[in-house]
Design an enzyme around this catalytic site. Structure first.
Site, short mmCIF file in Angstrom:
data_model
loop_
_atom_site.label_atom_id
_atom_site.label_comp_id
_atom_site.label_asym_id
_atom_site.label_seq_id
_atom_site.Cartn_x
_atom_site.Cartn_y
_atom_site.Cartn_z
N GLU A 131 0.89 -1.53 0.10
CA GLU A 131 0.10 0.10 0.02
C GLU A 131 0.70 1.27 0.03
OE1 GLU A 131 -2.12 3.53 1.77
OE2 GLU A 131 -0.60 2.65 2.21
N ASP A 160 -7.21 1.83 8.10
CA ASP A 160 -5.87 2.06 7.73
C ASP A 160 -5.57 3.20 8.84
OD1 ASP A 160 -3.38 2.89 6.87
OD2 ASP A 160 -4.03 3.34 4.97
#
Ligand code: PHE
Ligand code: ZN
Ligand code: ZN
Ligand code: CA
Ligand code: ZN
Length: 291
Positions: A131, A160
């Protein structure tokens, strides 16, 4: 939904910290600490009865991995997916970013198994690689699904950074209150996530639904999405400190993308509330009838 024991989430974070410490201090794409993180999460899920698979991809000359875990049962034509990126930056162990979302999702997945939960919808969890290099793993997953499989994913929840040390309580703005909003269905996801915080009297603010985490590739295909966030490099305002506590004028996470993003860089009540909210959303959106 069950109350998620924050001690269990913190135990997973300790394991991720040990993995980083034993592998050069990080869990970054292409480094041994990333693969060890995947193996750690996978072993917990396998023992709990998940059907797991590791999807490999190549980026910048290194192999990356996504971990996919399916909970058997439920309507596969109406799949709810729950994801978090498992990689860190190379600067540090990535315990808030994103051990926190990874560990909270893992503990919710384990709670599904402990309870013998039989949701109406099929549940699938994903832990994404790379990511930090530009949503590489989640983009690879979504782009490489056959269109017929992609269309069975009717919702995606992303977590996140959910344990920031000077936390804010943010929900992605799926309903467009503060921006353009998300695909159809995103408003309902935002509402369900907000409902948990309303039940514990914690005010929630919108945060941009702009694709700055792994939900981006999902909304690009029109998949409803949502998620929670406790803040990164932004600074808490005076008004936010008055309603949430913490330090005004200080970053939500002073250790964002830094070597000090360790197990000390977690606010326990924030992690606990967010983990409970994830469980609330999985139980509510997944449906609780027989499979
Ligand atoms: N995706 C960012 C990172 O990993 C963090 C972030 C999450 C920023 C959600 C905004 C909203 O560094
Ligand atoms: Zn992150
Ligand atoms: Zn990051
Ligand atoms: Ca909103
Ligand atoms: Zn709840």
């Amino acid at each position: 939904a069950p109350d998620i024991p924050v001690a269990n989430v913190k135990a997973h974070l300790s394991q991720l910290q040990s993995i980083a410490s034993g592998n050069g201090g990080n869990r970054a794409h292409g480094r041994p600490g990333y693969r060890a993180s995947v193996d750690f999460v996978k072993s917990k899920l396998d023992a709990a009865g998940y059907q797991t698979s590791i999807q490999s991809f190549t980026y910048l000359g290194a192999t990356g991995y996504n971990l996919i875990a399916d909970w058997p049962g439920g309507d596969v034509n109406n799949t709810l997916m729950v994801g978090a990126h498992l990689d860190s930056v190379s600067a540090g162990p990535g315990i808030n970013d994103n051990g926190s979302g990874s560990a909270a999702n893992l503990e919710v997945a384990l709670a599904v198994a402990r309870e013998g939960h039989k949701p109406n919808r099929h549940l699938r969890f994903g832990w994404w690689g790379a990511e930090e290099l530009g949503l590489i793993g989640s983009t690879h997953y979504v782009n490489n699904l056959p269109a017929a499989e992609r269309s069975k994913i009717k919702g995606y929840l992303n977590f996140d950074m959910v344990g920031s040390p000077n936390p804010g309580y943010f929900a992605y703005d799926g309903d467009g209150t503060s921006g353009s909003g998300g695909p159809a269905g995103s408003a309902e996801i935002e509402k369900v996530l907000r409902d948990h915080f309303a039940s514990i009297n914690v005010p929630v603010e919108d945060t941009a639904f702009d694709g700055r985490s792994d939900y981006g590739p999902f909304i690009r295909y029109g998949i409803a999405a949502g998620g929670l966030f406790t803040g990164a490099e932004g600074r808490k305002t005076t008004a936010q400190a008055q309603k949430w506590g913490g330090q005004a004028g200080v970053a939500y996470d002073r250790c964002y993308h830094a070597s000090c993003d360790t197990t000390s860089n977690i606010n326990d009540p924030a992690l606990d509330r967010n983990a409970d909210a994830i469980a609330h959303a999985v139980w509510t959106l997944g449906g609780s009838g027989a499979r």
